[in-house]
Design a protein around this motif. Structure first.
Motif, PDB file in Angstrom:
ATOM      1  N   LEU A  77     -18.109  32.778  93.564  1.00  0.00           N
ATOM      2  CA  LEU A  77     -19.213  33.552  92.508  1.00  0.00           C
ATOM      3  C   LEU A  77     -20.002  34.541  93.019  1.00  0.00           C
ATOM      4  CD1 LEU A  77     -19.416  30.544  91.319  1.00  0.00           C
ATOM      5  CD2 LEU A  77     -19.730  31.814  89.150  1.00  0.00           C
ATOM      6  N   ILE A  78     -20.025  35.769  93.437  1.00  0.00           N
ATOM      7  CA  ILE A  78     -20.815  36.562  94.388  1.00  0.00           C
ATOM      8  C   ILE A  78     -21.669  37.770  93.466  1.00  0.00           C
ATOM      9  CG2 ILE A  78     -20.411  38.633  95.901  1.00  0.00           C
ATOM     10  CD1 ILE A  78     -19.649  36.129  96.859  1.00  0.00           C
ATOM     11  N   HIS A  79     -22.767  37.735  93.554  1.00  0.00           N
ATOM     12  CA  HIS A  79     -23.489  38.555  92.968  1.00  0.00           C
ATOM     13  C   HIS A  79     -24.073  39.733  93.438  1.00  0.00           C
ATOM     14  CE1 HIS A  79     -27.920  39.309  90.826  1.00  0.00           C
ATOM     15  NE2 HIS A  79     -27.080  40.243  90.050  1.00  0.00           N
ATOM     16  N   SER A  80     -22.842  40.809  92.087  1.00  0.00           N
ATOM     17  CA  SER A  80     -22.819  42.448  93.694  1.00  0.00           C
ATOM     18  C   SER A  80     -24.205  43.554  92.729  1.00  0.00           C
ATOM     19  CB  SER A  80     -21.547  42.125  93.147  1.00  0.00           C
ATOM     20  OG  SER A  80     -20.787  40.870  94.315  1.00  0.00           O
ATOM     21  N   ASP A  81     -23.715  44.664  93.911  1.00  0.00           N
ATOM     22  CA  ASP A  81     -24.308  45.371  92.898  1.00  0.00           C
ATOM     23  C   ASP A  81     -23.210  46.604  92.039  1.00  0.00           C
ATOM     24  OD1 ASP A  81     -26.302  45.944  96.222  1.00  0.00           O
ATOM     25  OD2 ASP A  81     -27.288  45.391  94.732  1.00  0.00           O
ATOM     26  N   VAL A  92     -16.560  36.857  89.967  1.00  0.00           N
ATOM     27  CA  VAL A  92     -16.006  35.661  90.020  1.00  0.00           C
ATOM     28  C   VAL A  92     -14.298  35.719  90.489  1.00  0.00           C
ATOM     29  CG1 VAL A  92     -15.522  33.611  88.511  1.00  0.00           C
ATOM     30  CG2 VAL A  92     -17.260  34.911  87.898  1.00  0.00           C
ATOM     31  N   PHE A  93     -14.342  35.548  92.025  1.00  0.00           N
ATOM     32  CA  PHE A  93     -13.104  35.376  92.257  1.00  0.00           C
ATOM     33  C   PHE A  93     -12.218  33.546  92.426  1.00  0.00           C
ATOM     34  CE2 PHE A  93     -12.767  38.893  94.940  1.00  0.00           C
ATOM     35  CZ  PHE A  93     -14.311  39.316  94.838  1.00  0.00           C
ATOM     36  N   THR A  94     -10.831  34.039  91.551  1.00  0.00           N
ATOM     37  CA  THR A  94     -10.804  32.694  90.884  1.00  0.00           C
ATOM     38  C   THR A  94      -9.314  31.778  91.277  1.00  0.00           C
ATOM     39  OG1 THR A  94     -12.254  33.112  88.643  1.00  0.00           O
ATOM     40  CG2 THR A  94     -10.506  31.629  89.139  1.00  0.00           C
ATOM     41  N   SER A  95      -8.822  31.028  92.138  1.00  0.00           N
ATOM     42  CA  SER A  95      -7.655  29.753  92.056  1.00  0.00           C
ATOM     43  C   SER A  95      -7.545  28.959  90.814  1.00  0.00           C
ATOM     44  CB  SER A  95      -7.758  29.658  93.370  1.00  0.00           C
ATOM     45  OG  SER A  95      -7.742  30.842  94.794  1.00  0.00           O
ATOM     46  N   VAL A  96      -6.628  29.537  90.102  1.00  0.00           N
ATOM     47  CA  VAL A  96      -6.197  28.079  88.814  1.00  0.00           C
ATOM     48  C   VAL A  96      -5.751  27.122  90.137  1.00  0.00           C
ATOM     49  CG1 VAL A  96      -5.607  27.279  86.565  1.00  0.00           C
ATOM     50  CG2 VAL A  96      -6.844  29.904  86.983  1.00  0.00           C
ATOM     51  N   GLU A  97      -5.839  26.059  89.487  1.00  0.00           N
ATOM     52  CA  GLU A  97      -5.124  25.266  90.660  1.00  0.00           C
ATOM     53  C   GLU A  97      -3.823  24.292  89.373  1.00  0.00           C
ATOM     54  OE1 GLU A  97      -9.183  23.451  92.388  1.00  0.00           O
ATOM     55  OE2 GLU A  97      -7.446  23.763  93.797  1.00  0.00           O
ATOM     56  N   LYS A  98      -2.995  23.564  90.255  1.00  0.00           N
ATOM     57  CA  LYS A  98      -1.818  22.137  89.540  1.00  0.00           C
ATOM     58  C   LYS A  98      -2.809  21.879  88.933  1.00  0.00           C
ATOM     59  CE  LYS A  98       2.047  23.248  90.590  1.00  0.00           C
ATOM     60  NZ  LYS A  98       3.032  23.791  89.482  1.00  0.00           N
ATOM     61  N   VAL A  99      -4.048  21.141  89.670  1.00  0.00           N
ATOM     62  CA  VAL A  99      -4.701  20.188  88.838  1.00  0.00           C
ATOM     63  C   VAL A  99      -4.752  20.791  87.920  1.00  0.00           C
ATOM     64  CG1 VAL A  99      -6.817  20.050  89.381  1.00  0.00           C
ATOM     65  CG2 VAL A  99      -6.002  18.004  88.797  1.00  0.00           C
ATOM     66  N   ASP A 100      -5.447  21.562  86.621  1.00  0.00           N
ATOM     67  CA  ASP A 100      -5.367  22.467  86.422  1.00  0.00           C
ATOM     68  C   ASP A 100      -4.914  22.354  84.920  1.00  0.00           C
ATOM     69  OD1 ASP A 100      -7.072  25.036  87.911  1.00  0.00           O
ATOM     70  OD2 ASP A 100      -8.492  23.220  87.456  1.00  0.00           O
ATOM     71  N   GLU A 101      -3.401  22.469  85.103  1.00  0.00           N
ATOM     72  CA  GLU A 101      -2.517  22.290  84.344  1.00  0.00           C
ATOM     73  C   GLU A 101      -2.029  20.933  82.757  1.00  0.00           C
ATOM     74  OE1 GLU A 101       1.101  22.879  86.365  1.00  0.00           O
ATOM     75  OE2 GLU A 101       0.789  25.325  87.617  1.00  0.00           O
ATOM     76  N   ASP A 130     -23.639  29.710  83.638  1.00  0.00           N
ATOM     77  CA  ASP A 130     -24.804  28.896  84.405  1.00  0.00           C
ATOM     78  C   ASP A 130     -25.127  29.441  85.523  1.00  0.00           C
ATOM     79  OD1 ASP A 130     -24.971  27.117  87.023  1.00  0.00           O
ATOM     80  OD2 ASP A 130     -26.869  27.001  85.395  1.00  0.00           O
ATOM     81  N   VAL A 131     -24.721  30.262  86.541  1.00  0.00           N
ATOM     82  CA  VAL A 131     -24.952  31.562  87.127  1.00  0.00           C
ATOM     83  C   VAL A 131     -25.409  32.850  87.272  1.00  0.00           C
ATOM     84  CG1 VAL A 131     -23.851  32.293  89.439  1.00  0.00           C
ATOM     85  CG2 VAL A 131     -22.941  29.844  89.033  1.00  0.00           C
ATOM     86  N   ALA A 132     -25.009  33.351  85.665  1.00  0.00           N
ATOM     87  CA  ALA A 132     -25.007  33.839  85.421  1.00  0.00           C
ATOM     88  C   ALA A 132     -26.364  34.279  84.634  1.00  0.00           C
ATOM     89  CB  ALA A 132     -24.323  34.799  83.797  1.00  0.00           C
ATOM     90  N   LEU A 177     -22.015  32.025  95.467  1.00  0.00           N
ATOM     91  CA  LEU A 177     -21.901  30.424  95.215  1.00  0.00           C
ATOM     92  C   LEU A 177     -20.618  30.151  95.000  1.00  0.00           C
ATOM     93  CD1 LEU A 177     -24.496  30.665  92.857  1.00  0.00           C
ATOM     94  CD2 LEU A 177     -24.958  29.545  94.866  1.00  0.00           C
ATOM     95  N   SER A 178     -20.244  28.609  95.239  1.00  0.00           N
ATOM     96  CA  SER A 178     -18.679  28.621  94.762  1.00  0.00           C
ATOM     97  C   SER A 178     -18.845  27.491  93.616  1.00  0.00           C
ATOM     98  CB  SER A 178     -17.874  27.822  95.750  1.00  0.00           C
ATOM     99  OG  SER A 178     -18.988  26.785  96.749  1.00  0.00           O
ATOM    100  N   ARG A 179     -18.242  27.174  92.833  1.00  0.00           N
ATOM    101  CA  ARG A 179     -17.836  26.706  92.716  1.00  0.00           C
ATOM    102  C   ARG A 179     -16.571  25.386  91.804  1.00  0.00           C
ATOM    103  NH1 ARG A 179     -22.487  26.386  92.345  1.00  0.00           N
ATOM    104  NH2 ARG A 179     -24.219  26.476  91.152  1.00  0.00           N
ATOM    105  N   THR A 180     -15.980  23.838  91.522  1.00  0.00           N
ATOM    106  CA  THR A 180     -14.711  23.468  91.356  1.00  0.00           C
ATOM    107  C   THR A 180     -15.172  22.913  90.509  1.00  0.00           C
ATOM    108  OG1 THR A 180     -14.690  23.658  93.717  1.00  0.00           O
ATOM    109  CG2 THR A 180     -13.199  22.636  92.319  1.00  0.00           C
ATOM    110  N   VAL A 181     -14.089  23.588  89.318  1.00  0.00           N
ATOM    111  CA  VAL A 181     -13.564  22.939  88.003  1.00  0.00           C
ATOM    112  C   VAL A 181     -12.340  21.860  87.737  1.00  0.00           C
ATOM    113  CG1 VAL A 181     -15.753  23.907  86.909  1.00  0.00           C
ATOM    114  CG2 VAL A 181     -13.619  24.194  86.796  1.00  0.00           C
ATOM    115  N   VAL A 182     -12.429  21.121  87.275  1.00  0.00           N
ATOM    116  CA  VAL A 182     -10.445  20.280  86.818  1.00  0.00           C
ATOM    117  C   VAL A 182     -11.088  19.709  85.465  1.00  0.00           C
ATOM    118  CG1 VAL A 182     -10.557  19.834  89.311  1.00  0.00           C
ATOM    119  CG2 VAL A 182     -11.369  18.458  88.167  1.00  0.00           C
TER     120      VAL A 182
END
Ligand SMILES: NCC(=O)N[C@H]1[C@@H](O)[C@H](n2cnc3c(N)ncnc32)O[C@@H]1CO
Length: 147
Positions: A5-9, A41-50, A66-68, A135-140
């Protein structure tokens, strides 16, 4: 799901070549996009998310909200980014998850853009550089472990 997550101009992109045999169909208008004062929000959806995509969508939306709120922006740029994980979800699952994240953020009152899925894209990003700007966040899904 792994998010950077990158807060950007601003974040702007331009679609280049196909990166998948069957990328997401897009209109001419979607070949370029730009948002200013945005949480990218640069996002990789992962195998575990399936194992539970709907749950991982809700967890991701909660983290983004939360970050926003911490960086005080109401704009979010959802950017598919297959480079944050070595265990990627299938493209059909990943696209549905990212579409659902976009939909749920809009329901929560955010201004949202989503970059096209399945393409190489040129992009320009201006990170604000304050302490919470990167910031980075990981959710599963519940019951799964973060690898
Ligand atoms: N930078 C350019 C790029 O990443 N292109 C990626 C994403 O747009 C998308 N993609 C495929 N699988 C996934 C996944 N599991 N999660 C997120 N995006 C995905 O398909 C492209 C090739 O992997």
């Amino acid at each position: 799901m792994r998010m950077l997550l990158i807060h950007s101009d601003y974040l702007e992109y331009e679609v280049r070549d196909k990166a998948l045999k069957n990328p997401e169909p897009i209109s001419d208008e979607q070949r370029r996009g730009r948002l200013e004062e945005v949480l990218a929000v640069f996002t990789s959806v992962e195998k575990v998310d399936e194992t539970n995509p709907d749950e991982v969508v809700e967890k991701a939306v909660a983290e983004i909200k939360d970050v926003a709120s911490q960086v005080k922006t109401n704009r979010v740029f959802v950017y598919p980014f297959a480079h944050l994980s070595s265990e990627l979800a299938r493209p059909d699952v990943a696209l549905k998850v990212l579409q659902k994240v976009e939909e749920r953020l809009k329901e929560e009152g955010f201004e949202v853009k989503r970059a096209p899925f399945g393409y190489y894209k040129a992009f320009k990003l201006s990170c604000k550089g304050h302490p919470l700007a990167e910031l980075s966040r990981t959710v599963v899904p519940s019951g799964e472990v973060v690898s």
